[in-house]
Design a protein around this motif. Structure first.
Motif, PDB file in Angstrom:
ATOM      1  N   PRO A 252     110.152  33.125 -12.088  1.00 53.09           N
ATOM      2  CA  PRO A 252     110.000  32.382 -10.312  1.00 53.09           C
ATOM      3  C   PRO A 252     108.463  32.304 -10.691  1.00 53.09           C
ATOM      4  O   PRO A 252     108.002  32.420 -11.747  1.00 53.09           O
ATOM      5  N   CYS A 253     107.826  30.575 -10.305  1.00 52.19           N
ATOM      6  CA  CYS A 253     106.345  30.604 -10.682  1.00 52.19           C
ATOM      7  C   CYS A 253     105.458  31.806 -10.522  1.00 52.19           C
ATOM      8  O   CYS A 253     104.949  32.042 -11.615  1.00 52.19           O
ATOM      9  N   ALA A 254     105.619  32.530  -9.359  1.00 52.64           N
ATOM     10  CA  ALA A 254     104.606  33.264  -9.392  1.00 52.64           C
ATOM     11  C   ALA A 254     105.270  34.574  -9.259  1.00 52.64           C
ATOM     12  O   ALA A 254     106.384  34.881  -8.155  1.00 52.64           O
TER      13      ALA A 254
ATOM     14  N   LEU B 265     112.061  35.658 -19.160  1.00 51.12           N
ATOM     15  CA  LEU B 265     111.543  35.951 -18.246  1.00 51.12           C
ATOM     16  C   LEU B 265     110.193  34.740 -18.114  1.00 51.12           C
ATOM     17  O   LEU B 265     109.095  35.371 -18.560  1.00 51.12           O
ATOM     18  N   ARG B 266     110.785  34.164 -16.981  1.00 50.28           N
ATOM     19  CA  ARG B 266     108.724  33.717 -16.402  1.00 50.28           C
ATOM     20  C   ARG B 266     108.459  33.938 -15.598  1.00 50.28           C
ATOM     21  O   ARG B 266     108.855  34.786 -14.556  1.00 50.28           O
ATOM     22  N   GLY B 267     106.985  33.974 -14.766  1.00 49.71           N
ATOM     23  CA  GLY B 267     106.510  34.123 -14.059  1.00 49.71           C
ATOM     24  C   GLY B 267     104.728  35.003 -14.002  1.00 49.71           C
ATOM     25  O   GLY B 267     104.377  35.211 -14.773  1.00 49.71           O
TER      26      GLY B 267
ATOM     27  N   TYR C 102      98.519  34.714 -12.824  1.00 48.39           N
ATOM     28  CA  TYR C 102      97.255  34.655 -12.759  1.00 48.39           C
ATOM     29  C   TYR C 102      97.726  33.064 -12.652  1.00 48.39           C
ATOM     30  O   TYR C 102      98.050  32.587 -13.425  1.00 48.39           O
ATOM     31  N   LYS C 103      97.923  32.812 -11.431  1.00 48.22           N
ATOM     32  CA  LYS C 103      97.368  31.094 -11.380  1.00 48.22           C
ATOM     33  C   LYS C 103      96.688  30.197 -11.358  1.00 48.22           C
ATOM     34  O   LYS C 103      95.553  30.299 -10.789  1.00 48.22           O
ATOM     35  N   PRO C 104      97.445  29.031 -11.514  1.00 43.80           N
ATOM     36  CA  PRO C 104      95.877  28.270 -11.602  1.00 43.80           C
ATOM     37  C   PRO C 104      96.243  26.969 -10.133  1.00 43.80           C
ATOM     38  O   PRO C 104      97.779  25.863 -10.648  1.00 43.80           O
TER      39      PRO C 104
ATOM     40  N   SER D   9     111.589  21.801 -14.120  1.00 40.00           N
ATOM     41  CA  SER D   9     110.642  21.966 -12.855  1.00 40.00           C
ATOM     42  C   SER D   9     109.063  21.585 -12.151  1.00 40.00           C
ATOM     43  O   SER D   9     109.653  21.136 -11.140  1.00 40.00           O
ATOM     44  N   HIS D  10     108.142  21.324 -13.208  1.00 40.43           N
ATOM     45  CA  HIS D  10     107.125  20.732 -12.888  1.00 40.43           C
ATOM     46  C   HIS D  10     107.307  19.102 -13.071  1.00 40.43           C
ATOM     47  O   HIS D  10     106.712  18.809 -12.374  1.00 40.43           O
ATOM     48  N   ALA D  11     108.259  18.824 -13.398  1.00 36.75           N
ATOM     49  CA  ALA D  11     108.419  17.553 -13.650  1.00 36.75           C
ATOM     50  C   ALA D  11     108.503  16.690 -12.432  1.00 36.75           C
ATOM     51  O   ALA D  11     108.348  15.755 -11.179  1.00 36.75           O
TER      52      ALA D  11
ATOM     53  N   VAL E  78     112.472  27.540 -16.516  1.00 33.37           N
ATOM     54  CA  VAL E  78     112.728  26.756 -15.556  1.00 33.37           C
ATOM     55  C   VAL E  78     112.134  27.838 -14.140  1.00 33.37           C
ATOM     56  O   VAL E  78     112.501  29.196 -14.207  1.00 33.37           O
ATOM     57  N   GLU E  79     112.189  27.120 -13.099  1.00 28.47           N
ATOM     58  CA  GLU E  79     111.346  27.918 -12.341  1.00 28.47           C
ATOM     59  C   GLU E  79     112.651  28.644 -11.040  1.00 28.47           C
ATOM     60  O   GLU E  79     113.473  27.433 -10.678  1.00 28.47           O
ATOM     61  N   VAL E  80     113.431  29.708 -10.769  1.00 28.56           N
ATOM     62  CA  VAL E  80     114.298  30.185  -9.864  1.00 28.56           C
ATOM     63  C   VAL E  80     113.407  31.121  -9.134  1.00 28.56           C
ATOM     64  O   VAL E  80     112.341  32.105  -9.642  1.00 28.56           O
TER      65      VAL E  80
ATOM     66  N   SER F   3     104.793  30.503  -4.159  1.00 27.62           N
ATOM     67  CA  SER F   3     104.143  28.653  -5.298  1.00 27.62           C
ATOM     68  C   SER F   3     105.993  28.188  -6.050  1.00 27.62           C
ATOM     69  O   SER F   3     106.658  28.563  -5.944  1.00 27.62           O
ATOM     70  N   ASP F   4     105.412  27.210  -5.566  1.00 32.11           N
ATOM     71  CA  ASP F   4     106.294  25.807  -5.965  1.00 32.11           C
ATOM     72  C   ASP F   4     107.842  26.431  -5.019  1.00 32.11           C
ATOM     73  O   ASP F   4     108.623  25.501  -6.283  1.00 32.11           O
ATOM     74  N   GLY F   5     107.829  26.589  -4.242  1.00 31.38           N
ATOM     75  CA  GLY F   5     109.218  26.869  -3.880  1.00 31.38           C
ATOM     76  C   GLY F   5     110.225  25.433  -3.554  1.00 31.38           C
ATOM     77  O   GLY F   5     111.593  25.721  -3.670  1.00 31.38           O
ATOM     78  N   SER F   6     109.401  24.498  -3.883  1.00 27.66           N
ATOM     79  CA  SER F   6     110.497  22.997  -3.357  1.00 27.66           C
ATOM     80  C   SER F   6     111.207  22.850  -4.592  1.00 27.66           C
ATOM     81  O   SER F   6     112.497  21.853  -4.872  1.00 27.66           O
ATOM     82  N   GLN F   7     110.668  23.165  -5.697  1.00 26.47           N
ATOM     83  CA  GLN F   7     111.381  23.062  -7.187  1.00 26.47           C
ATOM     84  C   GLN F   7     111.986  23.778  -7.898  1.00 26.47           C
ATOM     85  O   GLN F   7     111.921  23.901  -8.741  1.00 26.47           O
ATOM     86  N   SER F   8     111.976  25.428  -6.560  1.00 33.47           N
ATOM     87  CA  SER F   8     112.176  26.582  -7.552  1.00 33.47           C
ATOM     88  C   SER F   8     113.639  26.181  -7.715  1.00 33.47           C
ATOM     89  O   SER F   8     114.330  25.948  -6.138  1.00 33.47           O
TER      90      SER F   8
HETATM   91 MN    MN Z   1     104.841  26.727 -10.628  1.00 36.73          MN
END
Ligand code: MN
Ligand code: PEP
Length: 303
Positions: free
Chosen positions: A57-59, A81-83, A86-88, A227-229, A253-255, A264-269
């Motif tokens: 996930p993004c967060a 695993l990404r996640g 601390y979110k900017p 994903s962020h691109a 990749v965001e999942v 956060s960032d649901g539209s690209q997950s």
């Molecule tokens: Mn994100």
């Protein structure tokens, strides 16, 4: 304080003689002695012979969300695993992350699945805390030129995933990598995540040529964040295939289990099913990748 020499002229920016342009960043530039560096993370090699997929996930939002996602991405072939704990965020009103609670959940997910952990560190004061939990320290696009953060990461004992700033040239990305290396950290993974251009159909513009250029001029591994691109999930698999085809060493990749409810960032997950399909569809591109691995050597001959 690390001092860097000014290096660019307008003419050099247009110069296809890339190795000459970037060779001043001697710690990260490709040389006859060092043509490729491999970043070791637990039992994984980034920049080795296999494409390593990082996903999640993004967060970090909750234990349920993180563990469910970790299991799904591990089963589909992700190794890291990404996640974000601390979110900017672009908006001060958006979810800022769970902080240390998020880090603890990431550790729990590592114990449950064996996946290594990549998570962002936003501030130099958090470096030692994040390093206790993370296998890879992520420096986000908004922090690429935060030199006090980069210097604090010099001796943190963990490799760094350095994302390209959204308005940064490749030279500026490599300059930040040089700062990290001079500060004592040779474990650097470069990440192309899209740059800001006049195009608005995508969130950012994936600079696909960044991959072969960086692979030609630098010995560091290069990964791509589709994903962020993209900013929209339907484009993510196509950008991931392109990244692998041009020789990227990995993907991030965001999942999310329910992207429409993501904080956060649901539209690209991607959903779990979309991620599984993406991984399957990458298979032929992994074969193409073996072929393109010869190109950086040819590019190097230009310099
Ligand atoms: Mn994100
Ligand atoms: C992220 O990975 O969630 C993120 C904030 O990425 P970037 O720094 O590339 O915007």
């Amino acid at each position: 304080m690390i001092r860097l020499e000014p290096v660019t002229t307008m003419a050099a920016r247009m110069n296809p003689n890339w190795n000459g342009q970037f060779s001043c960043f001697d710690r990260v530039a490709k040389t006859g002695h060092q043509s490729r560096s491999v970043v070791r993370v637990r039992d994984l090699e980034i920049g080795g012979d296999e494409v390593v997929v990082m996903a999640g996930p993004c967060a970090v939002e909750s234990e349920f969300q993180l563990l469910e996602t970790a299991e799904a991405v591990a089963e589909a072939g992700a190794r890291i695993l990404r996640g974000g704990a601390y979110k900017p965020r672009s908006s001060p009103y958006a979810f800022q992350g769970l902080g240390v609670e998020g880090l603890k959940l990431l550790r729990k997910a590592r114990e449950a699945t064996g996946l290594a952990i990549v998570t962002e560190v936003l501030s130099e004061k958090d470096v030692s805390l994040v390093a206790e939990y993370a296998d890879i320290m992520q420096v986000g696009a908004r922090s690429m030129e935060n030199y006090s953060l980069l210097e604090a990461l010099g001796e943190c004992g963990r490799p760094v995933l350095l994302k390209r700033g959204m308005v940064a040239t490749l030279e500026e990305l490599l300059r930040s990598a040089q700062v990290l290396a001079l500060a004592g950290n040779p474990g650097i993974i470069l990440c192309e995540r899209g740059i800001r251009t006049f195009e608005t159909a995508t969130r950012n513009t994936l600079d696909i040529s960044a991959v072969p250029v960086l692979k030609a001029v630098s010995h560091l591994p290069v990964i791509v964040d589709p994903s962020h691109a993209a900013g929209v999930r339907c484009l993510v698999p196509a950008l991931a295939r392109a990244a692998v085809a041009v020789g990227a060493d990995g993907l991030i990749v965001e999942v999310h289990p329910a992207p429409e409810q993501a904080l956060s960032d649901g539209s690209q997950s991607l959903t779990f099913q979309e991620f599984r399909s993406m991984m399957e569809d990458l298979q032929p591109y992994l074969a193409i990748q073996q072929e393109v691995r010869r190109f950086p050597r040819q590019l190097l001959a230009v310099g």
